[in-house]
Design a protein around this motif. Structure first.
Motif, PDB file in Angstrom:
ATOM      1  N   PRO A  11      -9.626   3.996  -6.684  1.00 35.79           N
ATOM      2  CA  PRO A  11     -10.261   4.205  -5.378  1.00 35.79           C
ATOM      3  C   PRO A  11      -9.533   3.505  -4.226  1.00 35.79           C
ATOM      4  O   PRO A  11      -9.517   4.013  -3.101  1.00 35.79           O
ATOM      5  CB  PRO A  11     -11.674   3.648  -5.547  1.00 35.79           C
ATOM      6  N   ASP A  12      -8.927   2.348  -4.510  1.00 38.04           N
ATOM      7  CA  ASP A  12      -8.150   1.678  -3.463  1.00 38.04           C
ATOM      8  C   ASP A  12      -6.974   2.538  -3.033  1.00 38.04           C
ATOM      9  O   ASP A  12      -6.691   2.667  -1.843  1.00 38.04           O
ATOM     10  CB  ASP A  12      -7.627   0.316  -3.958  1.00 38.04           C
ATOM     11  N   THR A  13      -6.293   3.134  -4.002  1.00 37.84           N
ATOM     12  CA  THR A  13      -5.150   3.994  -3.694  1.00 37.84           C
ATOM     13  C   THR A  13      -5.599   5.214  -2.900  1.00 37.84           C
ATOM     14  O   THR A  13      -4.950   5.595  -1.923  1.00 37.84           O
ATOM     15  CB  THR A  13      -4.430   4.421  -4.985  1.00 37.84           C
ATOM     16  N   ALA A  14      -6.715   5.804  -3.306  1.00 38.55           N
ATOM     17  CA  ALA A  14      -7.223   6.980  -2.599  1.00 38.55           C
ATOM     18  C   ALA A  14      -7.643   6.628  -1.169  1.00 38.55           C
ATOM     19  O   ALA A  14      -7.420   7.416  -0.242  1.00 38.55           O
ATOM     20  CB  ALA A  14      -8.406   7.571  -3.360  1.00 38.55           C
ATOM     21  N   ARG A  15      -8.200   5.458  -0.996  1.00 40.94           N
ATOM     22  CA  ARG A  15      -8.712   5.072   0.324  1.00 40.94           C
ATOM     23  C   ARG A  15      -7.621   4.578   1.269  1.00 40.94           C
ATOM     24  O   ARG A  15      -7.614   4.919   2.454  1.00 40.94           O
ATOM     25  CB  ARG A  15      -9.764   3.989   0.160  1.00 40.94           C
ATOM     26  N   TYR A  16      -6.702   3.752   0.746  1.00 40.49           N
ATOM     27  CA  TYR A  16      -5.728   3.080   1.606  1.00 40.49           C
ATOM     28  C   TYR A  16      -4.309   3.629   1.524  1.00 40.49           C
ATOM     29  O   TYR A  16      -3.479   3.319   2.364  1.00 40.49           O
ATOM     30  CB  TYR A  16      -5.679   1.585   1.288  1.00 40.49           C
ATOM     31  N   HIS A  20      -0.348  -0.133   0.890  1.00 33.86           N
ATOM     32  CA  HIS A  20      -1.306  -1.069   1.483  1.00 33.86           C
ATOM     33  C   HIS A  20      -1.334  -2.336   0.633  1.00 33.86           C
ATOM     34  O   HIS A  20      -1.227  -2.262  -0.596  1.00 33.86           O
ATOM     35  CB  HIS A  20      -2.695  -0.430   1.540  1.00 33.86           C
ATOM     36  N   ARG A  22      -3.738  -4.241  -0.161  1.00 39.60           N
ATOM     37  CA  ARG A  22      -4.865  -4.273  -1.108  1.00 39.60           C
ATOM     38  C   ARG A  22      -4.507  -3.516  -2.388  1.00 39.60           C
ATOM     39  O   ARG A  22      -4.849  -3.944  -3.495  1.00 39.60           O
ATOM     40  CB  ARG A  22      -6.095  -3.685  -0.454  1.00 39.60           C
TER      41      ARG A  22
END
Length: 75
Positions: A11-16, A20, A22
């Protein structure tokens, strides 16, 4: 532990996006687990990517660099 870190990374990869800090942090944490499991090739790829993101986004004395450099010395 590997499955948990993979679930956190997605989800971090999909969001940012992949560049990034994070996401790089999540990659470095997953890579540390992979090193312990003997999956050194995948760990090295993640660590090298995380290192490049940290170098681009963080100051040279930021402590997150250690999260990459220490396990890189193990692969």
């Amino acid at each position: 532990a590997e499955a948990i870190y993979r679930q956190l990374l997605a989800p971090d990869t999909a969001r940012y996006g992949t560049d990034h800090d994070r996401v790089a942090l999540s990659e470095s944490l997953l890579a540390r687990v992979l090193v312990r499991l003997g999956k050194t090739e995948e760990a090295a790829q993640l660590l090298l990517h995380a290192r490049s993101v940290f170098q681009a986004k963080l100051s040279p004395d930021h402590p997150r660099h250690a999260l990459v450099l220490v396990p890189l010395g193990q692969v």
